[in-house]
Design an enzyme around this catalytic site. Structure first.
Site, PDB file in Angstrom:
ATOM      1  N   THR A  12      -0.621   6.267  18.610  1.00 16.93           N
ATOM      2  CA  THR A  12      -1.627   7.313  18.369  1.00 16.93           C
ATOM      3  C   THR A  12      -2.018   7.402  16.896  1.00 16.93           C
ATOM      4  O   THR A  12      -1.250   7.041  16.009  1.00 16.93           O
ATOM      5  CB  THR A  12      -1.111   8.708  18.784  1.00 16.93           C
ATOM      6  OG1 THR A  12      -0.066   9.104  17.888  1.00 16.93           O
ATOM      7  CG2 THR A  12      -0.621   8.727  20.219  1.00 16.93           C
ATOM      8  N   ASN A  40      -6.026   9.263   8.760  1.00 14.49           N
ATOM      9  CA  ASN A  40      -7.118   8.360   9.164  1.00 14.49           C
ATOM     10  C   ASN A  40      -8.486   9.041   9.200  1.00 14.49           C
ATOM     11  O   ASN A  40      -8.702   9.946  10.009  1.00 14.49           O
ATOM     12  CB  ASN A  40      -6.846   7.784  10.554  1.00 14.49           C
ATOM     13  CG  ASN A  40      -5.694   6.817  10.519  1.00 14.49           C
ATOM     14  OD1 ASN A  40      -4.565   7.210  10.219  1.00 14.49           O
ATOM     15  ND2 ASN A  40      -5.965   5.555  10.798  1.00 14.49           N
ATOM     16  N   ASP A  58       3.355  -1.378  12.306  1.00 18.29           N
ATOM     17  CA  ASP A  58       2.256  -0.478  12.671  1.00 18.29           C
ATOM     18  C   ASP A  58       2.870   0.832  13.175  1.00 18.29           C
ATOM     19  O   ASP A  58       3.645   0.822  14.125  1.00 18.29           O
ATOM     20  CB  ASP A  58       1.448  -1.165  13.786  1.00 18.29           C
ATOM     21  CG  ASP A  58       0.188  -0.408  14.133  1.00 18.29           C
ATOM     22  OD1 ASP A  58      -0.375   0.238  13.243  1.00 18.29           O
ATOM     23  OD2 ASP A  58      -0.231  -0.472  15.311  1.00 18.29           O
ATOM     24  N   ARG A 118       0.945   9.282  14.531  1.00 20.80           N
ATOM     25  CA  ARG A 118       0.466   9.856  13.277  1.00 20.80           C
ATOM     26  C   ARG A 118      -0.288  11.146  13.577  1.00 20.80           C
ATOM     27  O   ARG A 118      -1.294  11.125  14.262  1.00 20.80           O
ATOM     28  CB  ARG A 118      -0.520   8.894  12.671  1.00 20.80           C
ATOM     29  CG  ARG A 118      -0.414   8.287  11.337  1.00 20.80           C
ATOM     30  CD  ARG A 118       0.628   8.640  10.410  1.00 20.80           C
ATOM     31  NE  ARG A 118       1.221   7.517   9.753  1.00 20.80           N
ATOM     32  CZ  ARG A 118       0.546   6.477   9.276  1.00 20.80           C
ATOM     33  NH1 ARG A 118      -0.736   6.388   9.370  1.00 20.80           N
ATOM     34  NH2 ARG A 118       1.187   5.527   8.676  1.00 20.80           N
ATOM     35  N   TYR A 173       0.842  -1.210   0.000  1.00 18.91           N
ATOM     36  CA  TYR A 173       0.000   0.000   0.000  1.00 18.91           C
ATOM     37  C   TYR A 173       0.873   1.254   0.000  1.00 18.91           C
ATOM     38  O   TYR A 173       0.721   2.129  -0.845  1.00 18.91           O
ATOM     39  CB  TYR A 173      -0.900  -0.043   1.228  1.00 18.91           C
ATOM     40  CG  TYR A 173      -1.885   1.104   1.336  1.00 18.91           C
ATOM     41  CD1 TYR A 173      -2.922   1.234   0.415  1.00 18.91           C
ATOM     42  CD2 TYR A 173      -1.801   2.030   2.375  1.00 18.91           C
ATOM     43  CE1 TYR A 173      -3.845   2.272   0.532  1.00 18.91           C
ATOM     44  CE2 TYR A 173      -2.718   3.052   2.495  1.00 18.91           C
ATOM     45  CZ  TYR A 173      -3.745   3.178   1.573  1.00 18.91           C
ATOM     46  OH  TYR A 173      -4.654   4.204   1.697  1.00 18.91           O
ATOM     47  N   ARG A 220     -10.030  -1.783  10.163  1.00 18.70           N
ATOM     48  CA  ARG A 220      -9.500  -0.538  10.729  1.00 18.70           C
ATOM     49  C   ARG A 220     -10.052  -0.379  12.143  1.00 18.70           C
ATOM     50  O   ARG A 220     -11.122  -0.902  12.481  1.00 18.70           O
ATOM     51  CB  ARG A 220      -9.861   0.645   9.833  1.00 18.70           C
ATOM     52  CG  ARG A 220      -9.051   0.611   8.541  1.00 18.70           C
ATOM     53  CD  ARG A 220      -9.306   1.811   7.650  1.00 18.70           C
ATOM     54  NE  ARG A 220     -10.276   1.523   6.620  1.00 18.70           N
ATOM     55  CZ  ARG A 220     -10.427   2.233   5.507  1.00 18.70           C
ATOM     56  NH1 ARG A 220      -9.672   3.279   5.271  1.00 18.70           N
ATOM     57  NH2 ARG A 220     -11.328   1.916   4.613  1.00 18.70           N
TER      58      ARG A 220
HETATM   59  P1  NAD Z   1     -12.691   1.965   0.143  1.00 19.00           P
HETATM   60  O1  NAD Z   1     -12.123   0.602  -0.001  1.00 19.00           O
HETATM   61  O2  NAD Z   1     -14.008   2.096   0.811  1.00 19.00           O
HETATM   62  O3  NAD Z   1     -12.794   2.680  -1.290  1.00 19.00           O
HETATM   63  C1  NAD Z   1     -11.979   2.333  -2.372  1.00 19.00           C
HETATM   64  C2  NAD Z   1     -12.845   2.017  -3.574  1.00 19.00           C
HETATM   65  O4  NAD Z   1     -12.001   1.698  -4.688  1.00 19.00           O
HETATM   66  C3  NAD Z   1     -13.764   0.813  -3.364  1.00 19.00           C
HETATM   67  O5  NAD Z   1     -15.084   1.123  -3.773  1.00 19.00           O
HETATM   68  C4  NAD Z   1     -13.158  -0.266  -4.265  1.00 19.00           C
HETATM   69  O6  NAD Z   1     -14.100  -1.206  -4.715  1.00 19.00           O
HETATM   70  C5  NAD Z   1     -12.558   0.588  -5.365  1.00 19.00           C
HETATM   71  N1  NAD Z   1     -11.471  -0.064  -6.107  1.00 19.00           N
HETATM   72  C6  NAD Z   1     -10.362  -0.650  -5.593  1.00 19.00           C
HETATM   73  N2  NAD Z   1      -9.593  -1.139  -6.580  1.00 19.00           N
HETATM   74  C7  NAD Z   1     -10.229  -0.832  -7.733  1.00 19.00           C
HETATM   75  C8  NAD Z   1      -9.926  -1.066  -9.104  1.00 19.00           C
HETATM   76  N3  NAD Z   1      -8.816  -1.724  -9.490  1.00 19.00           N
HETATM   77  N4  NAD Z   1     -10.788  -0.600 -10.055  1.00 19.00           N
HETATM   78  C9  NAD Z   1     -11.921   0.069  -9.688  1.00 19.00           C
HETATM   79  N5  NAD Z   1     -12.249   0.307  -8.408  1.00 19.00           N
HETATM   80  C10 NAD Z   1     -11.424  -0.140  -7.446  1.00 19.00           C
HETATM   81  O7  NAD Z   1     -11.575   2.817   0.905  1.00 19.00           O
HETATM   82  P2  NAD Z   1     -11.581   4.330   1.435  1.00 19.00           P
HETATM   83  O8  NAD Z   1     -11.151   4.305   2.833  1.00 19.00           O
HETATM   84  O9  NAD Z   1     -12.832   5.022   1.084  1.00 19.00           O
HETATM   85  O10 NAD Z   1     -10.380   4.923   0.587  1.00 19.00           O
HETATM   86  C11 NAD Z   1     -10.591   5.689  -0.600  1.00 19.00           C
HETATM   87  C12 NAD Z   1      -9.273   6.267  -1.061  1.00 19.00           C
HETATM   88  O11 NAD Z   1      -8.745   7.138  -0.055  1.00 19.00           O
HETATM   89  C13 NAD Z   1      -8.212   5.197  -1.311  1.00 19.00           C
HETATM   90  O12 NAD Z   1      -7.431   5.567  -2.423  1.00 19.00           O
HETATM   91  C14 NAD Z   1      -7.383   5.241  -0.046  1.00 19.00           C
HETATM   92  O13 NAD Z   1      -6.065   4.813  -0.272  1.00 19.00           O
HETATM   93  C15 NAD Z   1      -7.457   6.709   0.323  1.00 19.00           C
HETATM   94  N6  NAD Z   1      -7.219   6.919   1.761  1.00 19.00           N
HETATM   95  C16 NAD Z   1      -8.196   6.635   2.679  1.00 19.00           C
HETATM   96  C17 NAD Z   1      -7.928   6.840   4.033  1.00 19.00           C
HETATM   97  C18 NAD Z   1      -8.959   6.582   5.102  1.00 19.00           C
HETATM   98  O14 NAD Z   1      -8.667   6.819   6.278  1.00 19.00           O
HETATM   99  N7  NAD Z   1     -10.162   6.149   4.783  1.00 19.00           N
HETATM  100  C19 NAD Z   1      -6.674   7.302   4.434  1.00 19.00           C
HETATM  101  C20 NAD Z   1      -5.716   7.546   3.471  1.00 19.00           C
HETATM  102  C21 NAD Z   1      -6.007   7.369   2.131  1.00 19.00           C
END
Ligand code: NAD
Length: 317
Positions: free
Chosen positions: A220, A184, A281, A285, A155, A196
């Site tokens: 944290t 987060n 881990d 953060r 990742y 998570r």
């Molecule tokens: P999530 O898994 O709910 O959303 C990701 C979406 O991408 C899902 O709907 C999944 O089906 C889709 N997806 C994954 N691979 C795919 C592919 N190859 N083709 C098409 N669709 C695909 O996760 P989230 O927490 O909502 O994260 C969304 C974005 O934000 C991600 O890029 C994640 O890395 C980033 N992010 C989230 C957080 C957080 O705390 N939630 C923190 C840092 C970064």
């Protein structure tokens, strides 16, 4: 202050649009009057997250894996948001190759479409780009401390590749790009079983099961309610800034404090227990939000008690 650049008449492409954070971004873009196409393969997202949009004529949901290249999508997009990627620690173990592909081939496919359309491109990066940071809080100028062969590397390194690819298109093709480093984030539409801490603790509290805190619970995280993050992402999109820009909050809690707060807010009698910690881990953060404040006028508004109470209500329902 940042003026709204994308609204009525703008066409926006969002990869991962049926996911937790991206579906809230889709809602916010539609609320502004944009026309939105979401592309998702539902590997971690769900049609349920956008089911309320089924009768919305300005919304199109396309099932496709962006790592295999984008399907033909008619018309020109004004903005392309690459948000597709599994993102939870359990996904790192279950979907390592999918994560590497969507962060490499998927990112290149989305960048190519933005380049072809002369669209603004925004990439959802992560605080994981900082790895287990030795600088605290983390400013964007910090290059991070990532174990490139560790269990989280699929990742972290995929996101770092995505950032490098985004900057290459920016420099080589003069593409209008933006990188947001998301810290987060939690809220409604998270999967209860996604591994998570917040959805896990809430599910355990609501079932009256022990809350399983990893390690001593002294590590944290700063936690951000999804509405604050979405506002930050749209400010960055509108701003024309390249970034990277951190987005999150400075509400830093230990995992033990987080578990105790969730137990209290859920009115649960679950006890907090300690289980072995996962490898690599991060210890601490917290974003340095100076850039987000000065460039975007961003200020998080929802405190942890309020945001967690709203999220607990969603899980209860
Ligand atoms: P999530 O898994 O709910 O959303 C990701 C979406 O991408 C899902 O709907 C999944 O089906 C889709 N997806 C994954 N691979 C795919 C592919 N190859 N083709 C098409 N669709 C695909 O996760 P989230 O927490 O909502 O994260 C969304 C974005 O934000 C991600 O890029 C994640 O890395 C980033 N992010 C989230 C957080 C957080 O705390 N939630 C923190 C840092 C970064």
């Amino acid at each position: 202050m940042v003026e709204q650049r994308y609204g009525a008449g703008s066409r926006v492409l969002v990869s991962g649009g049926a996911g937790f954070v991206p579906s809230h971004v889709v809602d916010a873009l539609l609320a502004r009057g944009c026309e939105v196409t979401a592309v998702d393969n539902f590997v971690t997202g769900s049609k349920d997250n956008v089911a309320h949009l089924s009768a919305e004529p300005r919304f199109t949901l396309v099932e496709a894996d962006v790592s295999e290249g984008l399907p033909p999508l008619p018309g020109r997009f004004d903005a392309v948001l690459h948000m597709a990627s599994p993102a939870s620690p359990t996904d790192f173990a279950k979907l390592p190759l999918e994560i590497l592909k969507v962060g490499s081939a998927g990112t290149l496919a989305m960048l190519e479409r933005a380049h072809a359309d002369r669209a603004r491109f925004l990439m959802a990066s992560t605080s994981e780009a900082y790895g287990d940071p030795v600088v605290h809080p983390q400013p964007e100028s910090y290059w991070g401390n990532v174990n490139p062969i560790g269990v989280r590397a699929v990742y972290d390194e995929a996101k770092r590749f995505s950032e490098a690819a985004t900057m290459a298109y920016h420099r080589f093709h003069s593409l209008d790009t933006a990188i947001v480093r998301i810290f987060n984030t939690y809220g409604p539409r998270m999967r209860p079983d996604d591994g998570r801490a917040i959805p896990t603790f809430i599910s355990q509290a609501l079932r009256g099961e022990p809350i399983t805190v990893h390690g001593t619970g002294d590590q944290t995280r700063s936690i951000c309610y999804v509405d604050d993050l979405v506002r930050g992402i749209l400010l960055l999109l509108d701003s024309g800034e390249t970034g990277p820009v951190n987005c999150g909050t400075e509400h830093e809690l230990t995992m033990r404090e987080l578990a105790e707060l969730i137990v209290r807010l859920a009115g649960s009698d679950s006890e907090v227990i300690f289980v072995p910690r996962t490898a690599d881990d991060p210890e601490k953060r917290r974003p340095d939000l100076t850039l987000a404040r000065t460039l975007l006028g961003y200020e998080p508004e929802v405190g942890p008690e309020d945001g967690l109470a709203r999220t607990i209500e969603y899980f209860r329902a």
